[in-house]
Every structure is written in structure tokens, then in C-alpha cells.
Design a protein around this motif. Sequence first.
Motif, PDB file in Angstrom:
ATOM      1  N   PHE A   1      12.761 -12.031  -6.175  1.00 38.95           N
ATOM      2  CA  PHE A   1      12.401 -12.405  -4.798  1.00 38.95           C
ATOM      3  C   PHE A   1      10.899 -12.161  -4.694  1.00 38.95           C
ATOM      4  CE2 PHE A   1      16.813 -11.177  -4.784  1.00 38.95           C
ATOM      5  CZ  PHE A   1      17.422 -12.075  -3.920  1.00 38.95           C
ATOM      6  N   LYS A   2      10.106 -13.211  -4.528  1.00 39.67           N
ATOM      7  CA  LYS A   2       8.661 -13.048  -4.584  1.00 39.67           C
ATOM      8  C   LYS A   2       8.015 -13.158  -3.204  1.00 39.67           C
ATOM      9  CE  LYS A   2       6.534 -12.424  -7.501  1.00 39.67           C
ATOM     10  NZ  LYS A   2       6.251 -11.057  -8.047  1.00 39.67           N
ATOM     11  N   PRO A   3       7.158 -12.193  -2.857  1.00 45.35           N
ATOM     12  CA  PRO A   3       6.395 -12.325  -1.612  1.00 45.35           C
ATOM     13  C   PRO A   3       5.142 -13.162  -1.903  1.00 45.35           C
ATOM     14  CG  PRO A   3       5.931 -10.215  -2.664  1.00 45.35           C
ATOM     15  CD  PRO A   3       6.797 -10.979  -3.609  1.00 45.35           C
ATOM     16  N   ARG A   4       5.153 -14.443  -1.605  1.00 44.69           N
ATOM     17  CA  ARG A   4       4.021 -15.300  -1.948  1.00 44.69           C
ATOM     18  C   ARG A   4       3.163 -15.602  -0.731  1.00 44.69           C
ATOM     19  NH1 ARG A   4       4.532 -17.755  -6.851  1.00 44.69           N
ATOM     20  NH2 ARG A   4       2.254 -17.829  -6.686  1.00 44.69           N
TER      21      ARG A   4
ATOM     22  N   VAL B   1       2.378  -3.739 -15.943  1.00 46.90           N
ATOM     23  CA  VAL B   1       1.496  -4.798 -16.438  1.00 46.90           C
ATOM     24  C   VAL B   1       2.255  -6.129 -16.499  1.00 46.90           C
ATOM     25  CG1 VAL B   1       0.003  -5.489 -18.366  1.00 46.90           C
ATOM     26  CG2 VAL B   1       0.427  -3.067 -17.944  1.00 46.90           C
ATOM     27  N   GLU B   2       1.570  -7.208 -16.086  1.00 45.95           N
ATOM     28  CA  GLU B   2       2.198  -8.533 -16.195  1.00 45.95           C
ATOM     29  C   GLU B   2       1.919  -9.162 -17.561  1.00 45.95           C
ATOM     30  OE1 GLU B   2       2.766  -9.803 -11.546  1.00 45.95           O
ATOM     31  OE2 GLU B   2       1.076 -10.719 -12.606  1.00 45.95           O
ATOM     32  N   VAL B   3       3.001  -9.641 -18.166  1.00 42.00           N
ATOM     33  CA  VAL B   3       2.926 -10.245 -19.503  1.00 42.00           C
ATOM     34  C   VAL B   3       3.716 -11.556 -19.454  1.00 42.00           C
ATOM     35  CG1 VAL B   3       3.504  -9.936 -21.960  1.00 42.00           C
ATOM     36  CG2 VAL B   3       2.883  -7.936 -20.568  1.00 42.00           C
TER      37      VAL B   3
ATOM     38  N   GLU C   1      -1.141   2.500  -7.689  1.00 41.82           N
ATOM     39  CA  GLU C   1      -2.440   1.958  -7.272  1.00 41.82           C
ATOM     40  C   GLU C   1      -2.555   0.560  -7.889  1.00 41.82           C
ATOM     41  OE1 GLU C   1      -5.188   2.387  -5.481  1.00 41.82           O
ATOM     42  OE2 GLU C   1      -6.182   0.746  -6.531  1.00 41.82           O
ATOM     43  N   ARG C   2      -2.813  -0.457  -7.042  1.00 38.85           N
ATOM     44  CA  ARG C   2      -2.852  -1.834  -7.546  1.00 38.85           C
ATOM     45  C   ARG C   2      -4.078  -2.605  -7.070  1.00 38.85           C
ATOM     46  NH1 ARG C   2      -3.467  -5.327  -3.774  1.00 38.85           N
ATOM     47  NH2 ARG C   2      -1.868  -6.854  -4.357  1.00 38.85           N
ATOM     48  N   GLY C   3      -5.117  -1.832  -6.686  1.00 36.77           N
ATOM     49  CA  GLY C   3      -6.347  -2.476  -6.251  1.00 36.77           C
ATOM     50  C   GLY C   3      -6.353  -2.690  -4.755  1.00 36.77           C
TER      51      GLY C   3
ATOM     52  N   GLY D   1       6.555  -3.717  -2.447  1.00 35.62           N
ATOM     53  CA  GLY D   1       5.239  -4.259  -2.772  1.00 35.62           C
ATOM     54  C   GLY D   1       4.165  -3.897  -1.765  1.00 35.62           C
ATOM     55  N   ALA D   2       2.927  -4.243  -2.141  1.00 38.03           N
ATOM     56  CA  ALA D   2       1.760  -3.915  -1.320  1.00 38.03           C
ATOM     57  C   ALA D   2       1.904  -4.449   0.109  1.00 38.03           C
ATOM     58  CB  ALA D   2       0.510  -4.502  -1.971  1.00 38.03           C
ATOM     59  N   ARG D   3       2.452  -5.658   0.222  1.00 40.40           N
ATOM     60  CA  ARG D   3       2.555  -6.280   1.553  1.00 40.40           C
ATOM     61  C   ARG D   3       3.546  -5.564   2.460  1.00 40.40           C
ATOM     62  NH1 ARG D   3       1.343  -9.015  -2.354  1.00 40.40           N
ATOM     63  NH2 ARG D   3      -0.234 -10.642  -2.357  1.00 40.40           N
ATOM     64  N   ASN D   4       4.440  -4.821   1.861  1.00 40.98           N
ATOM     65  CA  ASN D   4       5.468  -4.124   2.644  1.00 40.98           C
ATOM     66  C   ASN D   4       5.238  -2.621   2.737  1.00 40.98           C
ATOM     67  OD1 ASN D   4       7.471  -5.804   3.848  1.00 40.98           O
ATOM     68  ND2 ASN D   4       8.109  -6.424   1.791  1.00 40.98           N
TER      69      ASN D   4
ATOM     70  N   VAL E   1      -0.540   2.838 -12.465  1.00 42.27           N
ATOM     71  CA  VAL E   1      -1.554   1.846 -12.098  1.00 42.27           C
ATOM     72  C   VAL E   1      -1.093   0.443 -12.499  1.00 42.27           C
ATOM     73  CG1 VAL E   1      -3.885   1.030 -12.699  1.00 42.27           C
ATOM     74  CG2 VAL E   1      -3.515   3.427 -12.071  1.00 42.27           C
ATOM     75  N   ASP E   2      -1.354  -0.521 -11.615  1.00 43.64           N
ATOM     76  CA  ASP E   2      -1.107  -1.935 -11.903  1.00 43.64           C
ATOM     77  C   ASP E   2      -2.473  -2.592 -12.086  1.00 43.64           C
ATOM     78  OD1 ASP E   2      -0.838  -4.680 -11.734  1.00 43.64           O
ATOM     79  OD2 ASP E   2       0.614  -4.643 -10.095  1.00 43.64           O
ATOM     80  N   PRO E   3      -2.901  -2.753 -13.343  1.00 41.15           N
ATOM     81  CA  PRO E   3      -4.219  -3.361 -13.571  1.00 41.15           C
ATOM     82  C   PRO E   3      -4.187  -4.877 -13.363  1.00 41.15           C
ATOM     83  CG  PRO E   3      -3.142  -2.946 -15.672  1.00 41.15           C
ATOM     84  CD  PRO E   3      -2.217  -2.419 -14.609  1.00 41.15           C
ATOM     85  N   SER E   4      -2.990  -5.475 -13.406  1.00 38.36           N
ATOM     86  CA  SER E   4      -2.882  -6.942 -13.359  1.00 38.36           C
ATOM     87  C   SER E   4      -3.233  -7.488 -11.978  1.00 38.36           C
ATOM     88  CB  SER E   4      -1.461  -7.375 -13.731  1.00 38.36           C
ATOM     89  OG  SER E   4      -1.077  -6.779 -14.938  1.00 38.36           O
ATOM     90  N   HIS E   5      -2.596  -6.913 -10.928  1.00 36.46           N
ATOM     91  CA  HIS E   5      -2.896  -7.406  -9.577  1.00 36.46           C
ATOM     92  C   HIS E   5      -4.270  -6.947  -9.115  1.00 36.46           C
ATOM     93  CE1 HIS E   5       1.419  -8.154  -9.809  1.00 36.46           C
ATOM     94  NE2 HIS E   5       1.161  -9.159  -9.002  1.00 36.46           N
ATOM     95  N   ALA E   6      -4.770  -5.867  -9.702  1.00 37.06           N
ATOM     96  CA  ALA E   6      -6.138  -5.448  -9.389  1.00 37.06           C
ATOM     97  C   ALA E   6      -7.129  -6.466  -9.958  1.00 37.06           C
ATOM     98  CB  ALA E   6      -6.403  -4.057  -9.972  1.00 37.06           C
TER      99      ALA E   6
ATOM    100  N   LEU F   1       6.548   2.511  -5.042  1.00 35.69           N
ATOM    101  CA  LEU F   1       5.855   2.147  -3.803  1.00 35.69           C
ATOM    102  C   LEU F   1       4.409   1.792  -4.121  1.00 35.69           C
ATOM    103  CD1 LEU F   1       5.816   2.018  -0.660  1.00 35.69           C
ATOM    104  CD2 LEU F   1       5.152   4.439  -0.701  1.00 35.69           C
ATOM    105  N   LYS F   2       4.064   0.512  -3.899  1.00 38.01           N
ATOM    106  CA  LYS F   2       2.703   0.073  -4.211  1.00 38.01           C
ATOM    107  C   LYS F   2       1.794   0.256  -2.997  1.00 38.01           C
ATOM    108  CE  LYS F   2       2.343  -3.102  -7.450  1.00 38.01           C
ATOM    109  NZ  LYS F   2       2.365  -4.440  -8.104  1.00 38.01           N
ATOM    110  N   ARG F   3       0.573   0.624  -3.284  1.00 38.33           N
ATOM    111  CA  ARG F   3      -0.406   0.832  -2.209  1.00 38.33           C
ATOM    112  C   ARG F   3      -0.746  -0.496  -1.540  1.00 38.33           C
ATOM    113  NH1 ARG F   3      -6.528   3.167  -3.268  1.00 38.33           N
ATOM    114  NH2 ARG F   3      -7.191   3.228  -1.090  1.00 38.33           N
TER     115      ARG F   3
END
Length: 338
Positions: free
Chosen positions: A130-133, A297-299, A236-238, A184-187, A268-273, A206-208
Motif C-alpha cells: 500500500f503506497k502513499p504516493r 535501503v531500496e534495491v 531518520e529518512r531525511g 511512514g513519514a507522511r503519517n 537510517v533510510d538513505p534512499s528517501h533522503a 516509525l519514520k520521521r
Amino acid sequence: MLIVMQKDATQEQIDRVNEEIKNLGLTPVPIPGSQRIAIGIIGNTGAIDPALFFELDGVKEAIPVSKPYKLVSREVKPENTVIPFGDIKVGGSELTVIAGPCAVESLEQCLTIARAVKKAGAHFFRGGAFKPRTSPYSFQGLGEKGLEILIRVREETGLLIVTEAIDHDVLSLVEEAADIVQIGARNMQNFSLLKRAGKSPKPILLKRGMSATIEELLMAAEYIMAEGNHQIILCERGVRTFADHSRNTLDLSAIPAVKSLSHLPIIVDPSHAAGKRDQVIPLSRGAIAVGAHGLIVEVHHDPLHALSDGPQSLYPEQFEELMRSIRMLAGLPLAAHK
Ligand code: PEP
Ligand code: MN
């Protein structure tokens, strides 16, 4: 307020303290810990008089908590929270790595990526069903079919599953399928969703939020913990800044700041940062150097055709390189992974 009991306090003495707290119209929360028996008090709007507890048998100390967040604070629980998943201990002395595509696209896509990241040493597989786009016209995820695919991935590879819950209904579905439920960050400040996550039996990632302060992040975690779920991993995701050379600005200073204020693990999530794959490995190295407990990390094996976040997704070979490089770093006495 935190009530610390004497080491040899009896259950009867603990019950008496709980009763006293309830008599004040407040809620006692047992604080898990190996070193001591402690009871947090939540629900008060003003200060509580510690003298109310001094005289009770078995009470060692009554400590006022100075921070607005209580249960997640180090004041209340000095030792690190470690969340066990069999041999994997998130927040323990070894790094935890979560890897996979932004979105679940098909069983074949997920299995291809999962096998590659497992071979490179990942512990968990990530993928959004389920993606928050940002755009309602972008791919929104496969929904329940995506969760079925994730279950197959766990069966076939043994990797544990991290996937996002974007609302209440989805959380009920996701907590059945996932080993860790991502908010996610949005929530991050969706307080009703946080309260619902607090009732989940599953650990929460829980993402920042993209413009949240550390205090707001910790208060969001407090919402979850106040409902009874103590298994929370922060991420932390930026954050959004004026910079336009990256999607967000990775706030590496958040890691030591959170570690001093809270006992919760932080990854840490370096991908969305980054938003760009060429920054992902350097940012990962930075994250480990400053003491993060792990990475998400996204791959993607075919990022040019990914349905979401292709430009920031590493090729499997790059993920192998990332793993080699962080293993080297973690082996060096650079940061205290404590
Ligand atoms: C994600 O992890 O796929 C995601 C949407 O991340 P964030 O909430 O940090 O933007
Ligand atoms: Mn993504």
C-alpha cells in the motif's frame, strides 16, 4: 514521574504502588528492563508530588521526568531497547539491514530482489503493498495481493518482512502479514493511526516526518508506547530543506541526538533522503559512522522500469558493495553501537 522499586520489592508492594497511581486518576505503566523494576506514570497534566510514593514499602526512588515524552525517554529507561526476532536483535550490538524495492510489483520481482539482498546479508525484506504516493495517478501498490506476495517471499527466502500501513484498515491487514509494521513519514503525526499501532502486537518502524523535530518524533513514538506497544524502531529518512542536490537532507545529527534522549533503536533510510542512487552508499557509511543501529535501503534489479522510486534504488551489485563497506565500518571502533 518514574517510580523505581527496590530490587527485592514484592509483587504486593508493586501492586500497592499501582493502586496509589490509579487512585490519583492516573495510569501506571510497567517499564521493561533487566536492571530494575520501574513503573512509569502517565496521564498527569501537571507535576506529581514524589512524597506520595516515598513512604510506600519497596519504593527506592520517585523521579520526576523532565521531558514531555516519558516512556520513550532515557530518563525513564536508561538501558537500550533491543527488539529480538530470533537471532536478529534490532538495537543490539550488530547492525540490522532491511532491503528491498519501494513497492511490491510482482512475485517474480520480489523474489529476484529478495534472493539478491539475502545473499548480500540483509536481514529483512522491505516492499510497500500500500503506497502513499504524492500523485493520485501514480502506482498505489498491489494492496492485499502485495501482502500475499510478501508472505510468499518470507516462506521462500526466510527473510522477515517490513511493510507500510497507510491507514487503520490497512494496519489490520498489514499486522497479520508483516514482522514489522512501517508507519511512514507522511503519517508520523497521524495520531489516531499511532494509537492504533500502539495496540498492535507487531513492532512498529516509525519514520520521521519530513519536517518533524526530534521532539515531535519522540512524542509520536510516545503515542504508540502509551497504548502498550513498547517495540518501536525509529527511522531518520531525511528532512526537507532548501537543498536541491538531493531529495531530502539526511540529518545525521538526529542519530546521536535521539540516542541520548531515548532508549529506542534508530535506523537510517538513505534512499528517501538521497533520492538518487549515487548518494546512497556514502550516506549509509555516514549513518553507520554516527552510530545508527541499521539501515533500510531500496534495491531493485531493474530500477529503470520500477513502478516507484527507481532513481534512488540500488542495483543488487551496489547493495553488495554497500554491505561490504558497512561491515568494514562496523568492525572499526568508530562509533559506539550501543
Ligand atoms: C517508503 O519507505 O517507501 C516511504 C514511503 O518512505 P517515507 O515514508 O520515509 O517517505
Ligand atoms: Mn520509496
